[in-house]
Design a protein around this motif. Structure first.
Motif, PDB file in Angstrom:
ATOM      1  N   ASN A   1       0.816  -1.214   0.000  1.00 40.99           N
ATOM      2  CA  ASN A   1       0.000   0.000   0.000  1.00 40.99           C
ATOM      3  C   ASN A   1       0.852   1.266   0.000  1.00 40.99           C
ATOM      4  O   ASN A   1       0.328   2.364   0.213  1.00 40.99           O
ATOM      5  N   GLN A   2       2.155   1.106  -0.226  1.00 42.46           N
ATOM      6  CA  GLN A   2       3.068   2.243  -0.242  1.00 42.46           C
ATOM      7  C   GLN A   2       3.735   2.318  -1.614  1.00 42.46           C
ATOM      8  O   GLN A   2       4.718   1.616  -1.876  1.00 42.46           O
ATOM      9  N   PRO A   3       3.223   3.146  -2.525  1.00 44.88           N
ATOM     10  CA  PRO A   3       3.778   3.219  -3.888  1.00 44.88           C
ATOM     11  C   PRO A   3       5.265   3.551  -3.932  1.00 44.88           C
ATOM     12  O   PRO A   3       5.953   3.180  -4.892  1.00 44.88           O
ATOM     13  N   ASP A   4       5.762   4.250  -2.910  1.00 45.43           N
ATOM     14  CA  ASP A   4       7.178   4.615  -2.918  1.00 45.43           C
ATOM     15  C   ASP A   4       8.085   3.461  -2.488  1.00 45.43           C
ATOM     16  O   ASP A   4       9.300   3.572  -2.557  1.00 45.43           O
ATOM     17  N   MET A   5       7.486   2.342  -2.067  1.00 44.39           N
ATOM     18  CA  MET A   5       8.277   1.188  -1.651  1.00 44.39           C
ATOM     19  C   MET A   5       8.479   0.232  -2.828  1.00 44.39           C
ATOM     20  O   MET A   5       8.127  -0.949  -2.785  1.00 44.39           O
ATOM     21  N   ARG A   6       9.041   0.765  -3.908  1.00 43.98           N
ATOM     22  CA  ARG A   6       9.378  -0.027  -5.086  1.00 43.98           C
ATOM     23  C   ARG A   6      10.825   0.297  -5.435  1.00 43.98           C
ATOM     24  O   ARG A   6      11.218   1.467  -5.445  1.00 43.98           O
ATOM     25  N   PHE A   7      11.609  -0.715  -5.747  1.00 47.11           N
ATOM     26  CA  PHE A   7      13.058  -0.535  -5.797  1.00 47.11           C
ATOM     27  C   PHE A   7      13.656  -1.003  -7.119  1.00 47.11           C
ATOM     28  O   PHE A   7      13.199  -1.972  -7.728  1.00 47.11           O
ATOM     29  N   ASP A   8      14.723  -0.299  -7.506  1.00 48.57           N
ATOM     30  CA  ASP A   8      15.482  -0.695  -8.689  1.00 48.57           C
ATOM     31  C   ASP A   8      16.298  -1.954  -8.413  1.00 48.57           C
ATOM     32  O   ASP A   8      16.470  -2.796  -9.301  1.00 48.57           O
ATOM     33  N   TYR A   9      16.798  -2.063  -7.189  1.00 48.89           N
ATOM     34  CA  TYR A   9      17.610  -3.219  -6.813  1.00 48.89           C
ATOM     35  C   TYR A   9      17.196  -3.725  -5.440  1.00 48.89           C
ATOM     36  O   TYR A   9      17.011  -2.948  -4.497  1.00 48.89           O
ATOM     37  N   ILE A  10      17.061  -5.036  -5.326  1.00 48.06           N
ATOM     38  CA  ILE A  10      16.847  -5.688  -4.036  1.00 48.06           C
ATOM     39  C   ILE A  10      18.051  -6.584  -3.782  1.00 48.06           C
ATOM     40  O   ILE A  10      18.379  -7.450  -4.586  1.00 48.06           O
ATOM     41  N   LEU A  11      18.719  -6.359  -2.665  1.00 50.52           N
ATOM     42  CA  LEU A  11      19.887  -7.142  -2.277  1.00 50.52           C
ATOM     43  C   LEU A  11      19.530  -8.014  -1.079  1.00 50.52           C
ATOM     44  O   LEU A  11      18.820  -7.564  -0.169  1.00 50.52           O
ATOM     45  N   THR A  12      20.027  -9.234  -1.063  1.00 51.31           N
ATOM     46  CA  THR A  12      19.799 -10.090   0.104  1.00 51.31           C
ATOM     47  C   THR A  12      20.827 -11.209   0.108  1.00 51.31           C
ATOM     48  O   THR A  12      21.154 -11.769  -0.939  1.00 51.31           O
ATOM     49  N   ALA A  13      21.376 -11.498   1.272  1.00 55.09           N
ATOM     50  CA  ALA A  13      22.426 -12.515   1.391  1.00 55.09           C
ATOM     51  C   ALA A  13      22.087 -13.491   2.511  1.00 55.09           C
ATOM     52  O   ALA A  13      21.715 -13.091   3.613  1.00 55.09           O
ATOM     53  N   GLU A  14      22.216 -14.774   2.218  1.00 57.80           N
ATOM     54  CA  GLU A  14      22.020 -15.848   3.192  1.00 57.80           C
ATOM     55  C   GLU A  14      20.658 -15.784   3.876  1.00 57.80           C
ATOM     56  O   GLU A  14      20.539 -16.010   5.080  1.00 57.80           O
ATOM     57  N   THR A  15      19.629 -15.476   3.115  1.00 59.10           N
ATOM     58  CA  THR A  15      18.274 -15.450   3.681  1.00 59.10           C
ATOM     59  C   THR A  15      17.423 -16.604   3.168  1.00 59.10           C
ATOM     60  O   THR A  15      16.324 -16.824   3.666  1.00 59.10           O
ATOM     61  N   ILE A  16      17.909 -17.344   2.169  1.00 57.91           N
ATOM     62  CA  ILE A  16      17.095 -18.405   1.574  1.00 57.91           C
ATOM     63  C   ILE A  16      17.560 -19.743   2.140  1.00 57.91           C
ATOM     64  O   ILE A  16      18.230 -20.528   1.484  1.00 57.91           O
ATOM     65  N   TYR A  17      17.245 -19.996   3.397  1.00 63.02           N
ATOM     66  CA  TYR A  17      17.630 -21.272   3.993  1.00 63.02           C
ATOM     67  C   TYR A  17      16.455 -21.984   4.648  1.00 63.02           C
ATOM     68  O   TYR A  17      16.566 -23.146   5.021  1.00 63.02           O
ATOM     69  N   SER A  18      15.319 -21.325   4.795  1.00 62.37           N
ATOM     70  CA  SER A  18      14.145 -21.941   5.411  1.00 62.37           C
ATOM     71  C   SER A  18      13.006 -21.987   4.399  1.00 62.37           C
ATOM     72  O   SER A  18      12.469 -20.952   4.007  1.00 62.37           O
ATOM     73  N   SER A  19      12.635 -23.194   3.976  1.00 61.96           N
ATOM     74  CA  SER A  19      11.579 -23.333   2.969  1.00 61.96           C
ATOM     75  C   SER A  19      10.241 -22.795   3.467  1.00 61.96           C
ATOM     76  O   SER A  19       9.394 -22.396   2.664  1.00 61.96           O
ATOM     77  N   GLU A  20      10.053 -22.750   4.779  1.00 68.98           N
ATOM     78  CA  GLU A  20       8.808 -22.223   5.329  1.00 68.98           C
ATOM     79  C   GLU A  20       8.622 -20.744   4.997  1.00 68.98           C
ATOM     80  O   GLU A  20       7.496 -20.248   4.957  1.00 68.98           O
ATOM     81  N   ASN A  21       9.732 -20.048   4.759  1.00 71.47           N
ATOM     82  CA  ASN A  21       9.658 -18.613   4.484  1.00 71.47           C
ATOM     83  C   ASN A  21       9.617 -18.281   2.997  1.00 71.47           C
ATOM     84  O   ASN A  21       9.513 -17.107   2.632  1.00 71.47           O
TER      85      ASN A  21
END
Length: 285
Positions: A214-234
């Motif tokens: 619901n926040q139009p300004d919360m859209r990004f050109d780049y999303i960075l993330t490291a070591e967050t894909i370890y739990s299939s539940e998420n």
């Protein structure tokens, strides 16, 4: 890319057999992978789950007098220099001075754990995968100038700070634990202060997605993330959040660990690899 496709992709990565330490330019459908050799260990402990409330945080809980007592580490990623407070000093101060009974950092320290699943997600540990991601984005010639960036599961915030120093106009930081943001991320960002606009968020990805949609300004050109894909539940939460936050022409640059002792019990020829890849908005179908 559907949630099931996302799940299948990560599972395929986890089960694949690697014979070489260094792997470059692996192409998997629309995913472009770049692998770097690394090492990652984690001590885990099971405790009662406690979901962190989503919130925006505005300032550090540590003033300059306290921060001046802490040691600093210096990182150099290609031509980008970053200073970072020693996480051991931060943790020790929290254990000795934070009287809050619900301090997740104190719980982790008491359990001698780097990770308490769904309670403390290791935010005070400077994971090598995050360093690899910072090295990757600084060395790939990505033009961050005037761009908007968010780092999910930021911890120390090294990749996000790297984007800051490479000219990003906006960099937002998110971590599961508010203590990590208040005591570690914000001080590190202030230590490397630029003219970049920064905001800080903590809490569950599902609640963050509900806020961001619901926040139009919360859209990004780049999303960075490291070591967050370890739990299939998420995976469903992460997939929905990525889809919400990414601009139509944006890119996601995640880094994952192929072999991570104590978190994902799979073995790939006894080699530990960090995988960096980019994902376009068009992959979400």
């Amino acid at each position: 890319m559907s949630v099931s496709d996302f799940h299948s992709f990560v599972s395929t990565c986890n089960k694949n057999i690697i014979d070489e330490i260094e792997i470059c330019d692996i192409v998997f459908e629309k995913w472009v992978l770049v692998a770097l050799s690394t090492a990652s260990t984690a001590n885990t402990c099971s405790v009662e789950e406690k979901t962190e409330d989503f919130q925006e945080l505005f300032s550090s809980k540590l003033d300059y007098k306290i921060l001046s007592q802490f040691h600093q580490s210096s990182y150099k990623f290609c031509n980008v220099d970053i200073a970072c407070y020693k996480s051991e000093d931060i943790e020790q101060w929290i254990v000795e001075n934070n009287s809050a009974e619900e301090s997740v950092v104190k719980s982790a320290a008491a359990s001698h754990s780097d990770l308490l699943p769904a309670v403390y997600e290791g935010g005070l540990t400077v994971w090598e995968c995050g360093c690899d991601l910072a090295e990757f984005i600084s060395g790939e010639g990505i033009d961050f100038r005037g761009k908007s960036v968010i780092e999910l599961g930021c911890g120390a915030g090294l990749p996000g700070i790297c984007a800051m120093k490479c000219g990003a106009e906006q960099v937002y930081f998110q971590d599961y634990n508010s203590e990590v943001i208040s005591y570690f991320t914000i001080p590190n960002v202030q230590l490397n202060e630029t003219t970049c606009q920064c905001r800080f968020f903590s809490g569950d990805w599902g609640e963050f997605q509900k806020y961001a949609r619901n926040q139009p300004d919360m859209r990004f050109d780049y999303i960075l993330t490291a070591e967050t894909i370890y739990s299939s539940e998420n995976y469903p939460k992460l997939h929905s959040l990525l889809e919400t936050l990414l601009k139509v022409d944006g890119q996601i640059v995640p880094a994952i660990v192929w072999l991570q002792f104590g978190v994902i019990p799979f073995y790939i020829a006894n080699v530990n690899c960090t995988i960096m890849y980019t994902l376009q908005k068009s992959s979400f179908v």
